[in-house]
Design an enzyme around this catalytic site. Structure first.
Site, PDB file in Angstrom:
ATOM      1  CB  SER A 148      -0.851  -0.067   1.276  1.00 35.16           C
ATOM      2  OG  SER A 148      -1.673   1.057   1.381  1.00 35.16           O
ATOM      3  CG  ASP A 149       2.802   5.045  -1.453  1.00 40.99           C
ATOM      4  OD1 ASP A 149       3.865   4.796  -0.842  1.00 40.99           O
ATOM      5  OD2 ASP A 149       2.493   6.194  -1.832  1.00 40.99           O
TER       6      ASP A 149
END
Ligand SMILES: Cc1cn([C@H]2C[C@H](O)[C@@H](COP(=O)(O)OP(=O)(O)OP(=O)(O)O)O2)c(=O)[nH]c1=O
Length: 194
Positions: free
Chosen positions: A74-75
């Protein structure tokens, strides 16, 4: 044959959110270059980074002989005036970010990317956050707490920074780093559920 879930992240918040969902997993942090490309939109950037984290973890673990795994990465980025804001480089950068967010609305973009041996899928979740007015004294005191340093946009909604947030429209868990509902749906597509 059991499939193991790998969280390609060093974030204590992301692992806690997965725990909250009751999904057992192993953390495998990967360090990638998080600088923006020229003229890249915040949405394109956050999806590229999440995808790259998942692909990098997948490649390293596969090379080490690991099989039967699903990798989640995830970012999180802030989008303000069409520009991406990541973590502050230093105190001055934190001032610049929080001064611009003060008394304004911004978007928090979190991309989640899931990969297995069949392929990968990436999705971007957008949450709108309205900030209250924040003074330079507020920012100076906040910087000294140490909280803003490793947070996109220089604040944490779940921490001391929550007092700067007037309203949220969208997913709060996404702002903290992992959208619970969308992550559950995406992982299900890859055969991972509680
Ligand atoms: C806006 C906001 C961000 N954040 C965090 C979420 C992310 O962890 C961080 C943005 O940095 P990221 O680069 O998305 O993630 P990370 O470096 O913490 O972890 P990894 O790359 O190993 O997965 O900012 C909060 O915790 N609260 C908030 O309110």
């Amino acid at each position: 044959m059991s499939i193991s879930l790998i969280l390609a992240s060093a974030s204590p918040r992301r692992t806690a959110l997965l725990d909250q969902m009751g999904l057992s997993h192993r953390q495998f942090p990967v360090d990638i270059d998080e600088s923006p490309l020229a003229d890249e939109s915040p949405e394109a950037m956050v999806m590229r980074l999440a995808e790259q984290k998942a692909a990098t973890a997948w490649q390293r673990l596969s090379a080490a002989g690991e099989t039967d795994m699903v990798v989640l990465a995830s970012d999180t980025l802030i989008a303000f005036n069409g520009k991406p804001l990541g973590k502050p480089a230093d105190r001055e950068d934190c001032f610049t970010m929080l001064r611009s967010l003060s008394d304004n609305e911004h978007e928090v973009l979190t991309a989640i990317s899931v990969k297995d041996d069949q392929g990968s899928k990436t999705q971007c979740i957008c949450t709108k956050v309205q900030f209250a007015p924040v003074s330079d004294d507020d920012i100076a005191a906040y910087w000294d707490t140490g909280e803003p340093a490793d947070k996109a946009g220089s604040y944490a909604i779940q921490g001391i920074g929550g007092q700067f947030v007037k309203s949220v429209s969208g997913s709060v868990s996404s702002v903290i780093g992992l959208p619970l509902y969308e992550t559950r749906c995406l992982l299900k597509e890859f055969g991972i559920s509680k």
